[in-house]
Design an enzyme around this catalytic site. Structure first.
Site, PDB file in Angstrom:
ATOM      1  CG  HIS A   1     -11.281  -6.287   6.655  1.00  0.00           C
ATOM      2  ND1 HIS A   1     -10.447  -6.490   7.633  1.00  0.00           N
ATOM      3  CD2 HIS A   1     -11.037  -6.474   5.483  1.00  0.00           C
ATOM      4  CE1 HIS A   1      -9.618  -7.331   6.857  1.00  0.00           C
ATOM      5  NE2 HIS A   1      -9.657  -7.106   5.643  1.00  0.00           N
TER       6      HIS A   1
ATOM      7  CD  GLU B   1      -1.948  -2.364   1.319  1.00  0.00           C
ATOM      8  OE1 GLU B   1      -0.838  -2.842   1.570  1.00  0.00           O
ATOM      9  OE2 GLU B   1      -2.981  -3.240   1.028  1.00  0.00           O
TER      10      GLU B   1
HETATM   11  C1  LIG Z   1      -2.579  -4.302   4.096  1.00  0.00           C
HETATM   12  C2  LIG Z   1      -3.498  -5.149   3.507  1.00  0.00           C
HETATM   13  N1  LIG Z   1      -3.662  -4.904   2.103  1.00  0.00           N
HETATM   14  C3  LIG Z   1      -4.513  -5.941   1.345  1.00  0.00           C
HETATM   15  C4  LIG Z   1      -5.256  -6.713   2.102  1.00  0.00           C
HETATM   16  C5  LIG Z   1      -6.509  -7.628   1.491  1.00  0.00           C
HETATM   17  N2  LIG Z   1      -6.129  -9.000   1.391  1.00  0.00           N
HETATM   18  C6  LIG Z   1      -6.472  -9.874   2.269  1.00  0.00           C
HETATM   19  S1  LIG Z   1      -5.606 -11.327   2.319  1.00  0.00           S
HETATM   20  C7  LIG Z   1      -4.994 -10.859   0.840  1.00  0.00           C
HETATM   21  C8  LIG Z   1      -3.814 -11.817   0.070  1.00  0.00           C
HETATM   22  C9  LIG Z   1      -2.919 -12.188   1.051  1.00  0.00           C
HETATM   23  O1  LIG Z   1      -1.968 -12.949   0.378  1.00  0.00           O
HETATM   24  P1  LIG Z   1      -1.063 -14.153   1.248  1.00  0.00           P
HETATM   25  O2  LIG Z   1      -0.031 -12.966   2.130  1.00  0.00           O
HETATM   26  O3  LIG Z   1      -0.241 -14.728   0.298  1.00  0.00           O
HETATM   27  O4  LIG Z   1      -1.768 -14.666   2.279  1.00  0.00           O
HETATM   28  P2  LIG Z   1      -2.855 -15.878   1.674  1.00  0.00           P
HETATM   29  O5  LIG Z   1      -4.198 -15.239   1.736  1.00  0.00           O
HETATM   30  O6  LIG Z   1      -2.607 -16.423   0.460  1.00  0.00           O
HETATM   31  O7  LIG Z   1      -2.856 -16.857   3.004  1.00  0.00           O
HETATM   32  C10 LIG Z   1      -5.108  -9.424   0.573  1.00  0.00           C
HETATM   33  C11 LIG Z   1      -4.584  -8.846  -0.603  1.00  0.00           C
HETATM   34  C12 LIG Z   1      -5.194  -6.824   3.529  1.00  0.00           C
HETATM   35  N3  LIG Z   1      -6.062  -7.545   4.308  1.00  0.00           N
HETATM   36  N4  LIG Z   1      -4.408  -6.053   4.082  1.00  0.00           N
END
Ligand SMILES: Cc1ncc(C[n+]2csc(CCOP(=O)(O)OP(=O)(O)O)c2C)c(N)n1
Ligand SMILES: [Mg+2]
Lengths: 323, 323
Positions: free
Chosen positions: A129, A60
């Site tokens: 959220h 971000e």
């Molecule tokens: C700072 C932030 N940016 C975006 C999100 C939205 N978001 C939630 S989970 C996710 C993907 C996360 O990917 P990863 O770290 O690979 O974890 P996974 O969900 O695959 O376990 C996103 C983009 C968030 N919760 N927090």
């Protein structure tokens, strides 16, 4: 007139502005293949290609900073931050860079970017959220803040924001995406800093924005049945703020209630109440009331979440207290 | 390779993985029935990572969790019924219903918390590591996060500090190939994520995240080193999330072939098979365990559904420590 959803209205605005101006591009998490977490950019990467609708890593701070840099050098970026709760990571770039560059560099640079994000409670997704953090950005010299409550306003204000030469934080509400409303086929723009009277009335002015506009309208409807006539105003943009419209209404009704989904301390409601007192003190027949979310992280449990956010019931109660 | 572990230890690993699987299937069902509100990120397919890693630490060690935290919570001593109650927003849940899926944790067990903000527990784990160092104990902290989180600034800031100060933190990447819809390929300039440690002189290792014993062994070695003051390690556990990112995810960004490839490497089935092949237990014994887990899950559902919601009077309780 045709009716489309808030989501479709936003999407149309993006498409029209991207067609109109090649310097407009979108970047953000899951905006391309996924079409945005709330599907506002659905299919856009197919229309405009993956360079103009760019999926980013989960970064971000860099998203906001990259948008700032691209804006500074002649592009018109639209950075999507999935939830306003994560925009806190983008805040440094927004408030220390994008917001201040024009002033710091002698009025010679400009940062024509839009940070599109969404906030608000209602889905039971808890403290990270569900927040309404508009006050953080309203606080900052150099930024404008836009918060549309209807499909019509969403489209017209997004188009204006994209064309504006200032950095703008454009905050949607997650519970409004599916809401339908009249949106003309022909092109239109809505100027920043112009509110609307959504319902005319005589006895009390209710100022509310974003999802809270609908809560205020529901309260006004119910109060009408009890013979209380409410004037409901949506400022639509929190900065610039249409104080002329608000003050004009308060001078007529002599009473005011302000509704905001943000936290109470130093929130947007506090600002509007202060402005009303500053400008309309002699016209007021009763203390100005504000209805806000209390200073509590938004809880997940549906019963607690509902208790936390302002409701029509609370607005009605506030109006009755000052009648 | 024959096992060093006792039969009891091995069966406990299988049972925990089964508990997570059954729990997540129940969660998926309750989401569909709209009994669980909001979002839930489920851990199906990734069970070997949390169970293997946490089995290699002591009760007085710490972990930090993520938005996909049900598995971590369970493996760090969580009980199904209090977990499910939390997801349903009930007063009997681990966080009194305030946190829900994204903030699930039994903090009394050394699980410092789950977070809705991607990457935001990486510095928190690092801080726990510094506290351990200041107190001079031989504890460690396991820090779980996704592949997507490795592209966030705090990942890099934290790894640098941990290496600089030789902190007893084991950083565990749960590389399930995607952050929401964006593949590692499209989000990270470096594909082998464990190599990201090299910028900070942190030894890294790729681990088969579908093999509970491999995860356990890699973690055991890293923990042993950390306890002796040898500093942090970065483990990249390669795994797969069976379901979409959340229920609303249509998974258009990946193929059916890829999904079935990973499902064939199921961590539970393969460990089950191995336990029998190595003569640790009989098919009947293992079925007995599965039966137990199934009953536990049903009891948890009953408990969660029958539990009361938190009283609305307590909305503002616990925002601050009050003496
Ligand atoms: C700072 C932030 N940016 C975006 C999100 C939205 N978001 C939630 S989970 C996710 C993907 C996360 O990917 P990863 O770290 O690979 O974890 P996974 O969900 O695959 O376990 C996103 C983009 C968030 N919760 N927090
Ligand atoms: Mg991932």
């Amino acid at each position: 007139m045709r009716e489309i959803t808030y989501r479709e209205a936003l999407r149309e605005a993006l498409i029209e502005e991207m067609k109109r101006d090649e310097s407009v591009f979108i970047l953000g998490e899951d905006v391309a293949i996924y079409g945005g977490a709330y599907k506002v950019t659905d299919g856009l990467y197919k229309m405009f290609g993956e360079d103009r609708v760019k999926d980013t890593p989960i970064s971000e701070a860099a998203i906001a900073g990259v948008a700032t840099g691209a804006a500074l050098t002649g592009m018109r970026p639209i950075a999507e931050i999935m939830y306003i709760d994560f925009s806190t990571q983008a805040t440094d770039q927004m408030v220390n860079q994008a917001a201040k560059m024009r002033y710091m560099f002698g009025g010679k640079s400009k940062v024509p970017m839009v940070l599109r994000t969404q906030g608000g409670a209602g889905r039971g997704i808890a403290a990270h959220h569900s927040q309404s953090l508009e006050a953080w950005y309203v606080h900052m010299p150099g930024l404008y803040v836009v918060m549309p409550a209807t499909p019509y306003d969403a489209k017209g204000l997004l188009k204006t924001s994209i064309r504006d030469d200032n950095p703008i934080v454009f905050i949607e509400h997650k519970m409004l995406y599916g809401m339908k409303g009249e949106v003309p086929e022909e092109e239109y723009l809505i100027p920043l800093g112009k509110g609307v009277i959504k319902r005319e009335g005589e006895d009390v002015t209710i100022v509310a924005y974003s999802r809270m506009l609908h809560v205020a309208l529901e309260a006004a409807e119910a109060l009408e049945k009890e013979g209380v006539s409410c004037e409901v105003i949506d400022p639509r943009t929190l900065k610039p703020l249409d104080m002329d419209l608000i003050a004009g209404s308060v001078r007529k009704t002599n009473k005011a209630v302000v509704v905001s989904e943000g936290y109470r301390h130093c929130g947007m409601a506090a600002e509007i109440v202060t402005r009303i007192i500053e400008e309309c003190f002699d016209d007021l027949d009763a203390p100005v009331k504000r209805i806000t979310t209390p200073d509590v992280p938004i809880p997940m449990s549906p019963v607690l979440e509902e208790e936390a956010i302002p409701s029509a019931k609370k607005v009605i109660q506030a109006v009755q207290e000052i009648l | 390779m024959p096992f060093k572990e006792t039969k009891e230890e091995l069966l406990s690993l299988l049972k925990q993985m089964l508990e997570i699987r059954y729990f997540e299937e129940k969660v998926w069902e309750l989401l569909a029935r709209n009994i669980i509100k909001g979002a839930s990120h489920v851990y199906m397919g990734e069970e070997a990572v949390a169970v293997g890693a946490i089995s290699a630490i002591r009760d007085d060690d710490y972990i930090t969790s993520t938005h996909r935290g049900h598995g971590h919570c369970l493996a760090k001593g969580g009980k199904l019924k209090y977990m499910l109650a939390e997801l349903c927003g009930k007063a009997t849940g681990y966080c009194k219903g305030r946190g829900g899926s994204m903030h699930i944790a039994d903090v009394t067990k050394g699980n410092l918390g789950a977070t809705g903000i991607v990457a935001s527990n990486i510095p928190v784990a690092t801080g726990a590591g510094y506290a351990i160092k200041l107190r001079g104990t031989d504890q460690v902290c396991l820090c779980f996060f996704g592949d997507g989180a490795t592209n966030n600034g705090v990942f890099h800031e934290s790894l640098n500090m941990a290496a600089l100060w030789k902190l007893p933190v084991i950083y565990i990447i749960e590389n399930n190939l995607y952050g929401m819809s964006v593949s590692v390929e499209r989000a990270s300039a470096v594909q082998e994520l464990y190599k990201k440690g090299c910028a900070y002189n942190i030894p890294g290792e790729a681990v088969d995240g579908m093999d509970v014993m491999a995860v356990r062994e890699a973690t055991r070695k890293a923990v042993e080193k950390a306890r002796k003051g040898g500093g942090p390690t970065l483990l990249e556990c390669r795994t797969y999330r069976y379901q979409g990112h959340s229920r609303s995810d249509p998974r258009v960004y990946r193929t059916k072939e890829e999904e079935s490839y990973w499902r064939k490497r199921d961590p539970i089935q393969s460990f089950w098979k191995r336990l029998i092949e190595e003569g640790v237990a009989t098919e009947e014994e293992l079925q007995g365990i599965e039966k137990e887990v199934e009953e536990e899950t049903n009891e948890a559902e009953k408990f969660a559904l029958e539990s009361p919601y938190p009283p609305v009077e307590e909305l503002a309780k616990d925002v601050y420590v009050v003496k």
